[in-house]
Design an enzyme around this catalytic site. Sequence first.
Site, short mmCIF file in Angstrom:
data_model
loop_
_atom_site.label_atom_id
_atom_site.label_comp_id
_atom_site.label_asym_id
_atom_site.label_seq_id
_atom_site.Cartn_x
_atom_site.Cartn_y
_atom_site.Cartn_z
N CYS A 190 -9.28 -10.37 2.39
CA CYS A 190 -10.21 -10.85 1.36
C CYS A 190 -11.59 -11.13 1.94
CB CYS A 190 -9.68 -12.12 0.71
SG CYS A 190 -8.07 -11.95 -0.09
N ASP A 197 -14.81 -30.44 24.88
CA ASP A 197 -14.04 -29.20 24.83
C ASP A 197 -14.01 -28.59 23.43
OD1 ASP A 197 -13.21 -29.42 27.58
OD2 ASP A 197 -11.76 -30.93 26.95
N CYS A 235 -5.60 -13.83 1.78
CA CYS A 235 -5.26 -13.05 2.96
C CYS A 235 -6.53 -12.67 3.71
CB CYS A 235 -4.46 -11.80 2.59
SG CYS A 235 -5.34 -10.67 1.51
N ASP A 247 -8.95 -31.75 26.28
CA ASP A 247 -8.60 -33.02 25.64
C ASP A 247 -9.81 -33.82 25.20
OD1 ASP A 247 -9.53 -33.79 28.21
OD2 ASP A 247 -8.43 -35.68 28.03
N ASP A 263 -9.24 -27.11 30.91
CA ASP A 263 -10.15 -28.18 31.32
C ASP A 263 -9.45 -28.97 32.42
OD1 ASP A 263 -12.30 -30.12 31.17
OD2 ASP A 263 -10.88 -31.42 30.15
#
Length: 746
Positions: A20, A635, A17, A631, A432
């Site tokens: 932690c 990026d 989790c 894409d 983008d």
Amino acid sequence: MSNQPTTQNFMIEGANCGSCVAKIEKALKNVKGAQRVEMNFADRTVQVEGSAKAGELMHAVADIGYQAKPMNSDSQQDALDEKAEADNAHYKKLMRNMQLALGLGAPLMLYGLIFDMSVTSNAQRIGWFIVGMMTLVVMIVSGKQFYTGAWQSFKNHTANMDTLIALGTGTAWLYSMVVVIMPSLLPEVARHVYFEASAMIIGLISLGLAFEVKARGRTSEAIKRLIGLQPKTARVIRDNQEQDVAISQVIKGDLIRVRPGEKISVDGDVIEGSSTLDESMLTGEPMPVNKGEGDKVVAGSINKSGTLLFKATHIGSETTLANIINMVKRAQNSKPSIGRLADVISGIFVPTVMIIAVLAGLAWLNFGPQPSIAYAVVAITTVLIIACPCALGLATPMSIMVGIGKAAQSGILIRNGEALQTTAKITTMILDKTGTITAGKPTVTDVVTFNQSDSTEVLKLAASLESSSEHPLAEAIVNYAKNQNITLEKVSNFNAITGQGVIGTINEQSLLFGNQALMKSHNIDIAEAIPQAEQLASAAKTPMYFAIGNQLHAIIAVADPIKEDSAEAIKRLQNNGIHVVMLTGDNQATAKAVASKVGITDFIAQVMPDDKAGEVTKRQSQGEIVGMTGDGINDAPALAQADVGFAIGTGTDVAIESADITLMRGSLHGLADAIAISGATITNIKQNLFGAFIYNIAGIPIAAGLLYPFFGLLLNPVVAGAAMALSSLTVVTNANRLRYFKASNS
């Protein structure tokens, strides 16, 4: 030498989790010599800088209940493979634990639905004792991590899901064994066993953790693919001899030759030759870049046509590609973890339940009828059983699994539950341009003729001429002609002039196709066409002049077209109160033209990969929850830095692997759909948590004996078990309602 600052990487086991992370980082920072500690919760790795010894670091992690294993490989690729192998082993272990636990728990639960699970005879005691021992084996083998985690939380004065799991399953098993071994201590109505509860809880939660491991297993794929972009060898000229050497052996100042179709090995400056390079991995733009003497080239870009000789200026970790890889890593590490809501509730709920159970036991011991001890044990056990976390453990994972499945039906692939939960909170969406708002592939948009030329004939000659060129714009023109069933002619005397265009001869006609510089160098009068060309350029198109002999005959414009539904999808986001921003590596004029067409007022042009990631960070520092959609490889850093990264499925693998969510359709409507599904899922999770607790909260006072003085009612542990089952049924049924949710496209 041992005190020299170094960077050490460890794989972490047992971190289930978000809470932690803080514990592990704090423990490691307390080790002498540890200067900087960063844990990546996404792939369960931690990086430590300083002079601390590996043994001391691993010991510190072990002391708080987790396990750290050093990643010994020097190669980034080998280290990633090592991590993938460890994850796969952990996944198999969790699946084995699940199969073992459910293999026992499911038949027991089915038995309980048909027959009474009370202990009324010695034969039943023997049978249930054997079942109890089998359940103990399941708890030790399949549930060990929960009990060790609960013990460590206890020592650190905290409570989490491990505490609930250990408390619930342990109490159910202990109570059942008391029923089996010493039934006389309990009233007859309380002689009921709950072994199936212990096994089922461990099995179901192990299954959920296995799904999580599987989902996060792809987080390192982005780094793997980025590393794969760099060629393994370079053709270096030393002592007037060309020789292929490993990338690691290239040194600054080396002369490197690259031929058509090959990748640039390191960053450098061109000293001889001319060519066009595909730098889309860096800029995201599909248009190739002309390179000649004095120009810079970057590692990972692809040489499209001519041969280049360049001088190495940046090698190894200094290259632009290496910097992108490091930015993706840093962004992943700095991404804040989202604590599970169940853990937050557990921190309050568990201590409260334990206090109520103790108080109830004391009340029965002091004020209850005889046998007061038996009634006290029943009350304590019933309170703890009704608080068992079966439904709580299912509440969030069930909604997330169904929500992710629903999204997949809409072509939206979501990597993890955290991304699904965060998506609904997005306030700013950064897009983008190329390949995201636009199609990402150049195509012919206009054929403007002059001097009474026929457009079909012009297109035929231009496409025939360009068929000998390797330029991406040439490919767009040739494809456009072929789609119109135009038969191409044979070209002779073809010549590509770097930075200007192409010339050649067809049927003894001299043809020229290119920019203004080409026309000027051949004394072609284009005065009448310049206004038209400027108008096309202002509309984000690239105009090219076509001349036959000494006379201009046409302008053919090529552009990266805007996707048909981009404007509508962007408006949909804006109507939902999301601020939309466009970033692009393209020039200001093109950016302005595209932004205007799709209704975006906030846009930034000529940005590099680090600029994109920086823009995301800037908006986050202003309090915005930022989504990033792209894409291209360029990026990747911004996608990793964003609160939620969205990749267009038609884009590069690196972008997809860097993102949290992939839109397989390539349509921006997927963004609004993902946000709608995320919102519905969060609402469903809250409903599930309510459903998981309503029976427990209502039943706890009755289980404690609150109604006994007034009505003589004491909640039987059987009823407590029924409440557990009913809460689980409620959660599962409610989560499945998400399957019928529809995201509006209007």
